[in-house]
Each structure stands twice: as C-alpha cells, then as structure tokens.
Design an enzyme around this catalytic site. Structure first.
Site, mmCIF file in Angstrom:
data_model
loop_
_atom_site.group_PDB
_atom_site.id
_atom_site.type_symbol
_atom_site.label_atom_id
_atom_site.label_comp_id
_atom_site.label_asym_id
_atom_site.label_seq_id
_atom_site.Cartn_x
_atom_site.Cartn_y
_atom_site.Cartn_z
ATOM 1 N N ASP A 217 -1.637 91.894 66.165
ATOM 2 C CA ASP A 217 -0.213 92.160 66.033
ATOM 3 C C ASP A 217 0.191 91.869 64.592
ATOM 4 O O ASP A 217 -0.171 90.819 64.041
ATOM 5 C CB ASP A 217 0.574 91.254 66.995
ATOM 6 N N GLU A 260 3.656 97.513 66.902
ATOM 7 C CA GLU A 260 2.731 96.938 65.926
ATOM 8 C C GLU A 260 1.535 96.284 66.599
ATOM 9 O O GLU A 260 0.821 95.492 65.985
ATOM 10 C CB GLU A 260 3.463 95.908 65.046
#
Length: 353
Positions: A217, A260
C-alpha cells in the site's frame, strides 16, 4: 491460407458443438449417398461403392457419438477421413456431378478451429484426393474445369472462414485482456487475480511447496493527490506497477487490487524471500522520483502458506492484517503475519525516511 499459427483451444461447449457438426457431416454424407442410390438409377459398381461409403459415414457418426471426450486431434482426423470418403464417392460416381462440392464441408470445418499448418495440410490433402478421384473416374468431364472450380471454391470459402474465425478469436482475447487488466498499471485487476491465486495456492499445496502473498500500500497516497494533483498520483501508481512487474519472476502474480493497494503472489517463496522482495520494491520506488519530485514509500504485509489446506481468502486476510500492522507501526516497513504479527524495521532506503 496463412492466417493463424496455433491451434485454437476449444472450450467444453465448443467441443460439443464441433462434435455435433462433425456427426452431422457424417450423417449428411450417409443420407445424401442413400438418397442418391434410391432416386437415381446406378450401375452395380456404383451401388456397391456408394452403399459402402454410406455405411462408413453412418459408422463414423455413431463412433464419434460414443467417444466420451473427443480431442481436437480426433476432430481433425475426422475431417481427413471425411475428405477420403468423399473422394471415394467422386471416383465411383457415374458421373461425379456435384459430389466434389461436398469437400467443402470438412475443409471449412477445419478452417474454424484448426491451426494454419493443419488447415494447409488438410487443403493439400483435399486437392490431392480430388485430383486422384477425378483422374480415375472415366465419366468425369471436363476434369480440369471441375478440378479448378472445386479447388477455387473450397479454398476461398476456407480462407474466409479461417480469417473471420481468427479475427473473432483475437477480438475475444483483446476483450478478455481488457477485462482482466488494470488500465493504469497494466497489471492484473482484482477480478483476474483471485482465480489465478487460487490455482497457484492449490498447486503449491499439491506439490508441498512454499508460497507467499505480499500486499503493498502506498503510504500517504491521499496526501500525494492533494498536494501534487491526481495526475502525479497516477504517475506514482504506474511507477509502482512497473517496479513490481520488474522485481517479479516469471510465474509470480502481480495485481492492483484497487486504489493504492497491490498484491503479489510468490510461488516457491517463503517469508524470507518475500521480505527480500518487498525491500527491493521499496528501494526501487524510493529511487523512482516523479516529475514533481515526490518520493513515495510503501508498507507491506506478508502471509506465507503454513499448511496444505489454507484457503486463498484466509491468506489474503492475513496479509491484509499484516499490512494494517505495518501502517499502524509507522509505515514504510514490512510486517509478517504470525501470532502476534511481526512488524519489521523501516526499509533501508536512501535518505529522509
């Protein structure tokens, strides 16, 4: 006829469709031969030849119906066999009349599913069979005209069928790739990742080999978008996608799950190899400065296969829990799922972090 390189893989539904078509071709040959004998006066020789061919057509249809899971090779051999039987009819008919037209059936069928080399070989076999059959039939006149007309017609139709089929196959492949691919990064999307990951997991369990799943992430991604604009955020996502692809081996699965968040399945890799992988990715990402001189970092959660019976969703949930622990523990670091979760040190990247 040089339109494709590889044989098209047939799905189960397509196999059954091809089976029905081939059976129909054989049944049609048997019926046409029988009807011709019943409606047209023939010599004893012709009756013997066409009656025998009709029985062989019928026998071939029944045989193909009884084969439990016919292969593509069997369908191709059926086409070759159908050409041979039609050649016998052409050689024995008095005169051959329209019988050469029936050569179109097996060749057009081959053009639908066979590879180009097989299709070309089939076409050559058809030409040779037709030429020999017309040559040995004393009632075939004019031989050259019948030969040219048949070869030209069959060749053009087969080429058209092959061209349209292969264009359709390419279109389906393009649509499937578009449905399975994240357009920004070029990686697999969530929809495509899960079934492939389940297959990798099953294979690792069967072979008793290690497998790790890494979830990554981007840290403070919202801040990047707010401060530098979404175009820079997209650039960072694309950079991370390229880095993940470059750091991965053939056989690894790399996907953008959404936003993301990324996932990488590493077959054959245990926890240590997965940790080394995340370090390489973090260092490469730190070095990949964007146009706005953004220096992003990433957090990673790692979960390794520990038994032979762990489900894909369980490993993903464990990796996600480890990722959350890495972010809670300060970001820019890995964490490995365990009891308790082991949060690692910051990635060794140049400067500032």
């Amino acid at each position: 006829m040089t339109m494709a390189v590889d044989r098209r893989e047939l799905s189960l539904a397509e196999r059954e469709l091809v089976r029905r078509i081939v059976v129909g071709m054989f049944v049609g040959g048997a019926v046409v031969s029988a009807v011709t004998l019943a409606t047209t006066p023939q010599s004893a020789r012709v009756v013997l030849v066409q009656g025998g061919v009709a029985l062989l057509f019928a026998f071939s249809a029944v045989t193909l119906l009884l084969v439990p899971r016919p292969s593509t090779r069997l369908f191709e051999l059926s086409g070759v066999w159908g050409i041979a039987l039609t050649g016998v009819i052409i050689a024995g008919a008095e005169p051959p009349g329209m019988s050469p037209v029936y050569l179109l059936w097996p060749v057009a069928l081959m053009a639908w599913f066979s590879s180009t080399p097989v299709l070309v070989a089939t076409f050559v076999w058809m030409v040779a069979t037709l030429g020999l059959a017309l040559a040995v039939n004393p009632t075939a006149e004019p031989v050259v005209d019948a030969f040219i007309a048949t070869v030209t017609t069959v060749g053009l139709v087969a080429a058209l069928v092959g061209l349209l089929t292969r264009q359709q196959a390419r279109l389906r492949a393009d649509l499937a790739a578009a449905a399975d691919t994240d357009p920004l990064t070029g990686l697999l999307n969530r929809r495509a990742f899960h079934p492939r990951f389940e297959a990798l997991l099953a294979d690792a369990a069967d072979r008793q080999r290690p497998l790790s799943i890494v979830m990554l992430d981007l840290d403070h991604f919202k801040r990047i978008n707010d401060q530098h604009g979404h175009h820079v955020g997209d650039e960072v996502l694309a950079q991370l996608g390229g880095i993940l692809r470059a750091a991965s081996r053939e056989g690894d699965l790399v996907a953008r799950l959404g936003g993301e968040e990324f996932a990488v399945a590493l077959p054959g890799a245990g926890t240590e190899e997965a940790l080394a992988y995340t370090t390489r990715v973090a260092q490469a990402l730190w070095s990949a400065r964007t146009a706005a001189t953004v220096t992003p970092s990433t957090s990673a959660g790692i979960s390794a296969l520990t038994t032979d019976h762990e489900a894909a969703d369980l490993l993903l949930r464990r990796a996600d829990a480890a990722l959350c622990a890495a972010k809670t523990g300060g970001r820019n670091r890995p964490a490995v799922w365990a009891t308790p979760i082991a949060v690692g040190q910051r990635f060794a990247v140049t400067s500032g972090l």
